[in-house]
Design a protein around this motif. Structure first.
Motif, PDB file in Angstrom:
ATOM      1  N   LYS A 150       0.829  -1.206   0.000  1.00 34.07           N
ATOM      2  CA  LYS A 150       0.000   0.000   0.000  1.00 34.07           C
ATOM      3  C   LYS A 150       0.861   1.252   0.000  1.00 34.07           C
ATOM      4  N   ASN A 151       1.882   1.275   0.863  1.00 39.06           N
ATOM      5  CA  ASN A 151       2.744   2.458   0.943  1.00 39.06           C
ATOM      6  C   ASN A 151       3.548   2.658  -0.331  1.00 39.06           C
ATOM      7  N   TRP A 162       4.438   5.853  -5.463  1.00 40.28           N
ATOM      8  CA  TRP A 162       4.596   6.024  -6.915  1.00 40.28           C
ATOM      9  C   TRP A 162       3.484   6.879  -7.498  1.00 40.28           C
ATOM     10  N   GLN A 163       2.304   6.856  -6.891  1.00 39.72           N
ATOM     11  CA  GLN A 163       1.253   7.778  -7.303  1.00 39.72           C
ATOM     12  C   GLN A 163       1.720   9.221  -7.092  1.00 39.72           C
ATOM     13  N   GLN A 164       2.305   9.464  -5.927  1.00 40.18           N
ATOM     14  CA  GLN A 164       2.774  10.818  -5.614  1.00 40.18           C
ATOM     15  C   GLN A 164       3.874  11.260  -6.579  1.00 40.18           C
ATOM     16  N   VAL A 165       4.717  10.325  -6.998  1.00 40.05           N
ATOM     17  CA  VAL A 165       5.768  10.655  -7.966  1.00 40.05           C
ATOM     18  C   VAL A 165       5.142  11.152  -9.257  1.00 40.05           C
ATOM     19  N   ARG A 166       4.133  10.433  -9.771  1.00 41.66           N
ATOM     20  CA  ARG A 166       3.482  10.830 -11.024  1.00 41.66           C
ATOM     21  C   ARG A 166       2.811  12.196 -10.890  1.00 41.66           C
ATOM     22  N   ILE A 167       2.168  12.414  -9.756  1.00 45.44           N
ATOM     23  CA  ILE A 167       1.494  13.693  -9.534  1.00 45.44           C
ATOM     24  C   ILE A 167       2.504  14.835  -9.527  1.00 45.44           C
ATOM     25  N   ILE A 181      11.546   9.130  -1.623  1.00 47.75           N
ATOM     26  CA  ILE A 181      10.696   8.347  -0.725  1.00 47.75           C
ATOM     27  C   ILE A 181      10.237   7.059  -1.404  1.00 47.75           C
ATOM     28  N   ALA A 182       9.820   7.180  -2.680  1.00 52.69           N
ATOM     29  CA  ALA A 182       9.326   6.000  -3.405  1.00 52.69           C
ATOM     30  C   ALA A 182      10.425   4.963  -3.594  1.00 52.69           C
ATOM     31  N   THR A 183      11.609   5.400  -3.992  1.00 56.43           N
ATOM     32  CA  THR A 183      12.707   4.453  -4.201  1.00 56.43           C
ATOM     33  C   THR A 183      13.190   3.864  -2.876  1.00 56.43           C
ATOM     34  N   LEU A 200       3.210  -1.643  -9.739  1.00 52.87           N
ATOM     35  CA  LEU A 200       2.672  -0.491  -9.024  1.00 52.87           C
ATOM     36  C   LEU A 200       2.867   0.790  -9.822  1.00 52.87           C
ATOM     37  N   MET A 201       4.079   0.950 -10.372  1.00 51.63           N
ATOM     38  CA  MET A 201       4.342   2.123 -11.215  1.00 51.63           C
ATOM     39  C   MET A 201       3.452   2.097 -12.452  1.00 51.63           C
TER      40      MET A 201
END
Length: 609
Positions: free
Chosen positions: A209-210, A215-220, A265-267, A332-333
């Motif tokens: 989930k985290n 990765w959602q936040q990265v795209r945004i 954070i994502a990586t 996920l990405m």
């Protein structure tokens, strides 16, 4: 970041309110992934099965070699000191690895071809779909956010299609094969080694989930970054004119730092999986050595060869587990990106074409507004129950203050929007009942801010009619007075005008737009402040060209310069989305209403200047 920088960023965030997406917590959408996989369907009979066969051959070789080494080489050839068998086994293993090399080489080639074809098809579908969306879509989305989806989000799927899917299948087959073989060789030792798996599965599930939200936040954040870059580059002249380079750089620094933090954070979260797998590998190896040694000493069915095979399989087991974690990160990405891609693909045009829509052919250009009401949103009514008529071949001028509804009427005629109530008709046909292409092929629009595409002068003029000959392009340029300045350019009609026609003056770009409109030979032409960027002297020079351009066509002229419209057949004066008066120039001047006041005020301004 200091207090001033935070205030600057907070202030500038307002201009990005329509571009910032939000991350949503929801379960992994397998239906969406299946939908994404459908883009592989055209290659389901060629590249995909070929790559899978190569993958299965390679996997089979890797699974059979440890058995040959443990059971045949150690337990038979070495145990019995059979040199001949040992040589044969070494040669056989060498041939298997050669076969594996060829299969891997073909697999990599085929999966890359498969991936590139799928990415090409996906990007082509997305761009084609966006081209057909209505103006309301582009009103609510920035150019940067659209670019992110067509470029970045599609690119992020490249690794999934070129390696991820086949590698995922290969790792699943490998793990299944290893588990089956290990339990066949020694159920006791297999159970002991696999005891760590439930714990590993539980912990890895907690991370999903985290990781996905990260990765959602990265795209945004990439969407924000691209939006700001696009706006900054497009508006660089305004930025420099107001000496706002420093403020713009400070804001970009904030956006760039946020982008960096989201990626970090994502990586970081994604990187937690591999060390956990390595720790599991260490525990499994310790169990193998301890319990395997015990079984060799106590169980007559456990041989040294089986123990060695187990060691090979255990080493092979954790690599696919680790790659499955990476594959899950890829998924996920991919899901984060595919959500944004399908958001656009699922977007439906507000202006929809009916399945039984008819084509407009040989129209005369008679336009009618029947009790038309239009709102851009619930709180802003642009037109209030407008009824008007524009006869075929007539030149109609729309006059009024900014926001009175002039451009809205022009947009409705081109059917960039549909009326909220009422109907817009051309030659008696409701525009909702005709095909968009046949309507717009009969309409040319010349705007104040003329868009010039990268390419040659010739290509830009020919844009609205690609099949026009060079002679027709030159003739249209002569008619509107653009021919002379074009010949003065370095390569004439073959001169490359660069992005947005930056090598041309504003007036020259406008002349090209007139030539483009004339070449398209429309029945209806709309001039939306088309001469506002041209000086008075140039306007006088092209007045005869405008007369030629408008002759025999239904013409709608929107202009603040009343000198441009005084010769119009009919003048409509608008205010706050309502028609307050209409008639010819002479009639309206005699009436001494709003139009009279506008003319008087403009002449007073000219006299003062």
């Amino acid at each position: 970041m200091g207090k001033k920088n935070k205030q600057t960023e907070s202030k500038h965030l307002k201009r990005f309110h329509y571009t910032i997406d939000t991350a949503v917590d929801k379960p992994f959408n397998w239906q969406q992934m299946v939908r994404l996989m459908k883009f592989m369907k055209p290659y389901a009979k060629t590249l995909l099965p070929a790559a899978m066969i190569a993958m299965l051959i390679s996997t089979a070789v890797r699974l059979v070699v440890p058995i040959i080494i443990g059971r045949l080489t150690i337990d038979h050839a070495l145990a019995n000191r059979d040199t001949g068998l040992l040589v044969q086994l070494v040669i056989f293993i060498g041939l298997l690895y050669l076969f594996n090399y060829i299969a891997n080489m073909l697999r990599i080639r085929w999966v890359n071809q498969l991936g590139q074809n799928v990415i090409y098809d996906l990007r082509d579908s997305l761009f084609s779909h966006v081209q057909r969306l209505s103006h309301r879509f582009f009103d609510s989305k920035s150019a940067g956010s659209i670019l992110v989806r067509i470029l970045n989000d599609v690119n992020s799927l490249q690794e999934l299609f070129t390696n991820g899917i086949i590698n995922l299948l290969m790792d699943i087959v490998t793990l299944t094969g290893i588990l089956v073989i290990m339990f066949i060789l020694s159920p006791k030792l297999a159970l002991a080694v696999m005891i760590i798996l439930p714990i590993m599965f539980f912990i890895s599930t907690k991370l999903r989930k985290n990781i996905r939200r990260s990765w959602q936040q990265v795209r945004i954040q990439q969407s924000r970054l691209n939006s700001h870059l696009n706006e900054s580059i497009q508006g660089i002249r305004v930025t420099q004119s107001f000496s706002q380079e420093k403020e713009n750089t400070e804001f970009f620094g904030g956006v760039n730092r946020d982008n960096f933090e989201r990626w970090r954070i994502a990586t970081k979260k994604s990187a937690m999986f591999r060390p956990f797998v390595e720790m599991s590998n260490a525990i499994g190896t310790a169990i193998l050595i301890w319990y395997g040694s015990h079984l060799i000493l106590t169980d007559p069915n456990m041989t040294t060869g089986i123990f060695v095979s187990f060691a090979f399989y255990l080493g092979m087991f954790w690599d696919p587990i680790s790659r499955l974690g990476q594959a899950y990160n890829q998924l996920l990405m991919a899901m984060s990106s595919s959500e944004r891609i399908f958001e656009f693909l699922d977007e439906q045009p507000n202006v929809k074409e009916r399945e039984d829509a008819t084509e407009l052919k040989d129209i005369k250009g008679h336009i009618e507004f029947d009790q038309v009401k239009f709102s851009y949103d619930e709180d802003r009514i642009a037109l209030h129950q407008i009824s008007l008529e524009m006869k075929a071949g007539q030149t109609v001028a729309l006059v009024g203050h900014t926001g009175s509804g002039k451009s809205t009427i022009a947009n409705l005629i081109s059917r960039f929007y549909d009326p909220t109530e009422g109907a817009v008709k051309v030659d008696g046909h409701n525009l909702r009942d005709v095909t968009l292409d046949s309507l717009r092929q009969n309409i040319s629009v010349v705007l104040q801010d003329t868009f010039i595409f990268s390419g040659t002068i010739m290509e830009n003029i020919r844009f609205g009619r690609p099949d026009a000959t060079d002679e027709e392009v030159i003739e249209a340029s002569k008619v509107v007075g653009a021919h002379d300045f074009i010949l003065r350019l370095a390569d004439g009609y073959e001169t490359e005008v660069e992005e947005r026609g930056n090598i041309l003056s504003v007036g020259e770009r406008q002349l090209l737009s007139f030539a483009r409109a004339l070449l398209a030979n429309p029945r209806i032409i709309i001039l939306d402040e088309a001469t506002a960027s041209i000086d008075t002297e140039t306007e006088q020079k092209i007045q005869s060209a405008l007369n030629r351009l408008l002759k025999g066509r239904t013409s709608i002229i929107i202009a603040h310069r009343l000198s441009t419209i005084r010769e119009a057949d009919h003048i409509i004066v608008l205010e706050n989305g309502r028609i307050i008066e209409q008639g010819s120039h002479d009639v309206l001047m005699k009436h001494q209403g709003e139009y009279y006041d506008l003319v008087k005020a403009q002449f007073q301004m000219l006299g003062a200047s």
